[in-house]
Scaffold this motif. Sequence first.
Motif, PDB file in Angstrom:
ATOM      1  N   ALA A   1      12.655 -27.107  -1.296  1.00  0.00           N
ATOM      2  CA  ALA A   1      11.727 -27.666  -0.322  1.00  0.00           C
ATOM      3  C   ALA A   1      12.517 -28.323   0.797  1.00  0.00           C
ATOM      4  O   ALA A   1      13.641 -28.802   0.594  1.00  0.00           O
ATOM      5  CB  ALA A   1      10.794 -28.675  -0.985  1.00  0.00           C
ATOM      6  N   GLU A   2      11.904 -28.354   1.996  1.00  0.00           N
ATOM      7  CA  GLU A   2      12.536 -28.987   3.149  1.00  0.00           C
ATOM      8  C   GLU A   2      11.469 -29.651   4.000  1.00  0.00           C
ATOM      9  O   GLU A   2      10.378 -29.098   4.187  1.00  0.00           O
ATOM     10  CB  GLU A   2      13.302 -27.954   3.977  1.00  0.00           C
ATOM     11  N   VAL A   3      11.779 -30.814   4.537  1.00  0.00           N
ATOM     12  CA  VAL A   3      10.903 -31.487   5.487  1.00  0.00           C
ATOM     13  C   VAL A   3      11.709 -31.822   6.728  1.00  0.00           C
ATOM     14  O   VAL A   3      12.917 -32.087   6.661  1.00  0.00           O
ATOM     15  CB  VAL A   3      10.287 -32.773   4.889  1.00  0.00           C
ATOM     16  N   SER A   4      11.025 -31.809   7.874  1.00  0.00           N
ATOM     17  CA  SER A   4      11.681 -32.097   9.140  1.00  0.00           C
ATOM     18  C   SER A   4      10.735 -32.931  10.007  1.00  0.00           C
ATOM     19  O   SER A   4       9.535 -32.647  10.074  1.00  0.00           O
ATOM     20  CB  SER A   4      12.054 -30.798   9.863  1.00  0.00           C
ATOM     21  N   PHE A   5      11.302 -33.970  10.669  1.00  0.00           N
ATOM     22  CA  PHE A   5      10.526 -34.863  11.517  1.00  0.00           C
ATOM     23  C   PHE A   5      11.170 -34.943  12.898  1.00  0.00           C
ATOM     24  O   PHE A   5      12.397 -34.900  13.009  1.00  0.00           O
ATOM     25  CB  PHE A   5      10.473 -36.286  10.928  1.00  0.00           C
ATOM     26  N   GLY A   6      10.350 -35.074  13.918  1.00  0.00           N
ATOM     27  CA  GLY A   6      10.876 -35.342  15.237  1.00  0.00           C
ATOM     28  C   GLY A   6      10.668 -34.223  16.217  1.00  0.00           C
ATOM     29  O   GLY A   6      10.156 -33.145  15.886  1.00  0.00           O
ATOM     30  N   ASN A   7      11.107 -34.464  17.459  1.00  0.00           N
ATOM     31  CA  ASN A   7      10.991 -33.505  18.536  1.00  0.00           C
ATOM     32  C   ASN A   7      12.367 -33.254  19.129  1.00  0.00           C
ATOM     33  O   ASN A   7      13.085 -32.365  18.695  1.00  0.00           O
ATOM     34  CB  ASN A   7      10.008 -34.011  19.591  1.00  0.00           C
ATOM     35  N   LYS A   8      12.783 -34.024  20.113  1.00  0.00           N
ATOM     36  CA  LYS A   8      14.143 -33.881  20.640  1.00  0.00           C
ATOM     37  C   LYS A   8      15.176 -34.317  19.613  1.00  0.00           C
ATOM     38  O   LYS A   8      16.199 -33.664  19.433  1.00  0.00           O
ATOM     39  CB  LYS A   8      14.292 -34.704  21.917  1.00  0.00           C
ATOM     40  N   VAL A   9      14.906 -35.448  18.969  1.00  0.00           N
ATOM     41  CA  VAL A   9      15.752 -35.917  17.866  1.00  0.00           C
ATOM     42  C   VAL A   9      15.036 -35.611  16.569  1.00  0.00           C
ATOM     43  O   VAL A   9      13.876 -36.004  16.389  1.00  0.00           O
ATOM     44  CB  VAL A   9      16.032 -37.427  17.984  1.00  0.00           C
ATOM     45  N   THR A  10      15.682 -34.885  15.668  1.00  0.00           N
ATOM     46  CA  THR A  10      15.044 -34.463  14.420  1.00  0.00           C
ATOM     47  C   THR A  10      15.833 -34.946  13.215  1.00  0.00           C
ATOM     48  O   THR A  10      17.077 -35.017  13.246  1.00  0.00           O
ATOM     49  CB  THR A  10      14.921 -32.930  14.354  1.00  0.00           C
ATOM     50  N   PHE A  11      15.111 -35.258  12.163  1.00  0.00           N
ATOM     51  CA  PHE A  11      15.703 -35.538  10.855  1.00  0.00           C
ATOM     52  C   PHE A  11      15.206 -34.490   9.881  1.00  0.00           C
ATOM     53  O   PHE A  11      14.000 -34.238   9.780  1.00  0.00           O
ATOM     54  CB  PHE A  11      15.329 -36.928  10.356  1.00  0.00           C
ATOM     55  N   THR A  12      16.136 -33.877   9.169  1.00  0.00           N
ATOM     56  CA  THR A  12      15.793 -32.821   8.218  1.00  0.00           C
ATOM     57  C   THR A  12      16.427 -33.123   6.870  1.00  0.00           C
ATOM     58  O   THR A  12      17.586 -33.545   6.802  1.00  0.00           O
ATOM     59  CB  THR A  12      16.285 -31.447   8.718  1.00  0.00           C
ATOM     60  N   ALA A  13      15.683 -32.899   5.786  1.00  0.00           N
ATOM     61  CA  ALA A  13      16.205 -33.091   4.436  1.00  0.00           C
ATOM     62  C   ALA A  13      15.617 -32.036   3.518  1.00  0.00           C
ATOM     63  O   ALA A  13      14.466 -31.618   3.690  1.00  0.00           O
ATOM     64  CB  ALA A  13      15.870 -34.485   3.918  1.00  0.00           C
ATOM     65  N   GLY A  14      16.429 -31.583   2.565  1.00  0.00           N
ATOM     66  CA  GLY A  14      15.960 -30.570   1.626  1.00  0.00           C
ATOM     67  C   GLY A  14      16.678 -30.679   0.296  1.00  0.00           C
ATOM     68  O   GLY A  14      17.735 -31.301   0.189  1.00  0.00           O
TER      69      GLY A  14
ATOM     70  N   GLY B   1      20.216 -33.955   7.551  1.00  0.00           N
ATOM     71  CA  GLY B   1      20.885 -33.852   8.835  1.00  0.00           C
ATOM     72  C   GLY B   1      20.085 -34.443   9.968  1.00  0.00           C
ATOM     73  O   GLY B   1      18.848 -34.537   9.915  1.00  0.00           O
ATOM     74  N   LEU B   2      20.800 -34.862  11.011  1.00  0.00           N
ATOM     75  CA  LEU B   2      20.221 -35.316  12.260  1.00  0.00           C
ATOM     76  C   LEU B   2      20.558 -34.305  13.348  1.00  0.00           C
ATOM     77  O   LEU B   2      21.707 -33.849  13.444  1.00  0.00           O
ATOM     78  CB  LEU B   2      20.758 -36.694  12.657  1.00  0.00           C
ATOM     79  N   GLY B   3      19.577 -33.938  14.164  1.00  0.00           N
ATOM     80  CA  GLY B   3      19.806 -32.986  15.235  1.00  0.00           C
ATOM     81  C   GLY B   3      19.273 -33.494  16.557  1.00  0.00           C
ATOM     82  O   GLY B   3      18.374 -34.356  16.597  1.00  0.00           O
ATOM     83  N   TYR B   4      19.838 -32.958  17.647  1.00  0.00           N
ATOM     84  CA  TYR B   4      19.395 -33.342  18.982  1.00  0.00           C
ATOM     85  C   TYR B   4      19.394 -32.104  19.861  1.00  0.00           C
ATOM     86  O   TYR B   4      20.341 -31.301  19.829  1.00  0.00           O
ATOM     87  CB  TYR B   4      20.329 -34.398  19.577  1.00  0.00           C
ATOM     88  N   ALA B   5      18.333 -31.907  20.625  1.00  0.00           N
ATOM     89  CA  ALA B   5      18.237 -30.771  21.541  1.00  0.00           C
ATOM     90  C   ALA B   5      17.477 -31.210  22.779  1.00  0.00           C
ATOM     91  O   ALA B   5      16.343 -31.682  22.688  1.00  0.00           O
ATOM     92  CB  ALA B   5      17.533 -29.590  20.872  1.00  0.00           C
ATOM     93  N   ASP B   6      18.125 -31.069  23.942  1.00  0.00           N
ATOM     94  CA  ASP B   6      17.484 -31.463  25.200  1.00  0.00           C
ATOM     95  C   ASP B   6      18.138 -30.692  26.338  1.00  0.00           C
ATOM     96  O   ASP B   6      19.293 -30.955  26.684  1.00  0.00           O
ATOM     97  CB  ASP B   6      17.610 -32.959  25.430  1.00  0.00           C
ATOM     98  N   GLY B   7      17.424 -29.724  26.875  1.00  0.00           N
ATOM     99  CA  GLY B   7      17.968 -28.971  27.995  1.00  0.00           C
ATOM    100  C   GLY B   7      19.160 -28.135  27.603  1.00  0.00           C
ATOM    101  O   GLY B   7      19.090 -27.290  26.706  1.00  0.00           O
ATOM    102  N   LYS B   8      20.291 -28.398  28.205  1.00  0.00           N
ATOM    103  CA  LYS B   8      21.484 -27.569  28.030  1.00  0.00           C
ATOM    104  C   LYS B   8      22.297 -27.925  26.787  1.00  0.00           C
ATOM    105  O   LYS B   8      23.152 -27.145  26.362  1.00  0.00           O
ATOM    106  CB  LYS B   8      22.379 -27.686  29.265  1.00  0.00           C
ATOM    107  N   PHE B   9      22.036 -29.087  26.188  1.00  0.00           N
ATOM    108  CA  PHE B   9      22.875 -29.558  25.081  1.00  0.00           C
ATOM    109  C   PHE B   9      22.110 -29.571  23.764  1.00  0.00           C
ATOM    110  O   PHE B   9      20.951 -29.983  23.702  1.00  0.00           O
ATOM    111  CB  PHE B   9      23.390 -30.965  25.369  1.00  0.00           C
TER     112      PHE B   9
END
Length: 441
Positions: A238-251, A282-290
Motif C-alpha cells: 500500500a502507498e499513500v501520498s499527500f500534497g501538491n507542489k510539495v508531496t509526502f509519500t509512504a508505503g 519520501g519528500l518531493g518537490y515539483a514547480d515549473g522547471k525544477f
Amino acid sequence: MKKTLVSALTTALVVGAASTTFAAANPFSDVPADHWAYDAVSQLAADGVIEGYGDTTFRGNQNITRYEMAQMIAKAMAKSDVSAADKALIDKLAAEFSDELNNLGVRVSNLERNADKVKWNGKAEYTYWSHRNKDTQDPALKKNNDDQLLFRLEPSAEVNNHWHVNARLDASTDLSKDSTDPSVVRDTAKTHDDGVQDTNVKLKRVWAQGNYDNFQVKLGKFAQIDSDSIFDTAFSGAEVSFGNKVTFTAGAGRQNMDENSDFKQTFDFTKNDKMANYQYAGLGYADGKFVGGVDYHHLNADSFDYTVNKGAKANVEDNANIWLVKAGYQFDKTNGLNGFYANNTSADDFDNAWSAQYSYKGAQAENKGTWGAWAAYRHLGDNTALFSTFDAILAGQKGWEIGANYAPFKNVVATLRYGNGKQLLTDDKIENLFGRIEMFF
C-alpha cells in the motif's frame, strides 16, 4: 409480472385493429394463415419489431416478460417511416409499457457509460541487446547477445469518480531461440544478462488507486516512487501520498526479490526467504522547471547476505537501508539535466549508486518525426542499485552511456543505447549495446 406474447399481441390488436391493415407475408412456420394473430405477427416481423427464432418458429405460446415486450416496442418507436395508423398503435403500446421503456433506456445508457469506463492501452516491443566483457577469459561472459519480443496490455477501469483499477499483463518470447521455454527466456522488462522469465501471460501489476484533492492512495501490486532511478520495480502493498507542489509519500509491503535478475548476481537464493519486508518514505518537490526529492528505503530478508565487515570477522547483513537524493532541471523545451545519488548505509562495499544525465529533446510517440538524444555517466553499486533497470550500464558497472530515440511513425518509437565502462568487482572493461522498437496502442 409476466404476459404471454399472444396476450400482448391481443392488446395491440384491440387497441389498433380498427385503423390498421396488415398485409405482410408470414415468416414463421408455426403461425398459420388462419391463426387469429397472423396479421399482427406478420406485420410486426416485417417491420423488424419481432424476429422469432432461428428455426423459423415464433413460439407464441411461450411466456415473455413485459421488459421483453418493451424491447419490441422500442424497436417500433425507432422507425420513422410508419403510417399514421401504425404510429397511433405504437404510441398506445408505449403508454401501456412506459415503465419498462424507461427502465430500458436507463439500462442502455448504463451499458454505454460502462463501456467508456474501461480503457485499454498497451504496446508490442522488440528488444535487442549485446553485453560484452573485453577482459574476461570466460567464454560465457565474453559476449552475450539476445533478442526478445514483448506484448503488454495495460487496462484501466473506472470504479467511481475517485477510484480506478489498473493492471499490467506481459507475454514475452525469446526470438533467437524461437522458444517460449521459461528456461531460455529473459525478462524483457529488465533486459539483464541472466534473468529468467516464464513466457506465459503474467499479471505483472494490479492495483486500485484512489485520487482525491491533494491525496492519493494505492493498494495492490504497483511500482514504487523511484521509477526514475534505482527502484524501478513493482512490489505488493500500500502507498499513500499527500500534497501538491510539495508531496509526502509512504508505503509498505513485500518485495519478491526473485523476480528481479539483479539480485541473482548479489544475493544467496539458497535461503528460504526470497521475500523482503519493504518500507519507504519520501519528500518531493515539483514547480515549473525544477523537480527534486529525498527518499528512504528499508528492506529486510535472509537472502541479502552481503558482507558488511571485512577481514576474518566478516559477517552478513539482512537489511538494506538506502537513502536517495534526486533532482532535475529543464532549462527550456529542448535541454534538461537530471541525476540522483543513493547510499546503502548497511553495506561496506558497492554501497553507493549515482547517475548524471543531459537530455536534448525527446521522441514523442504521438508526434511523428520527433526525436531526442542524451549522454550520461552512471555508477551502480550492486548493494545499492537493487532494482536498477538501466539498459546500457547495468547494476555492478560504471561508465558512460549515449543514446537516442526517434518516432518514425505515429505511436512508434525506436531507441538505441551504447554503454562503455568497467565492472566494479573485477575492473574488466565492458560494452553494452541496446536497441528497442515500441509500437503503442
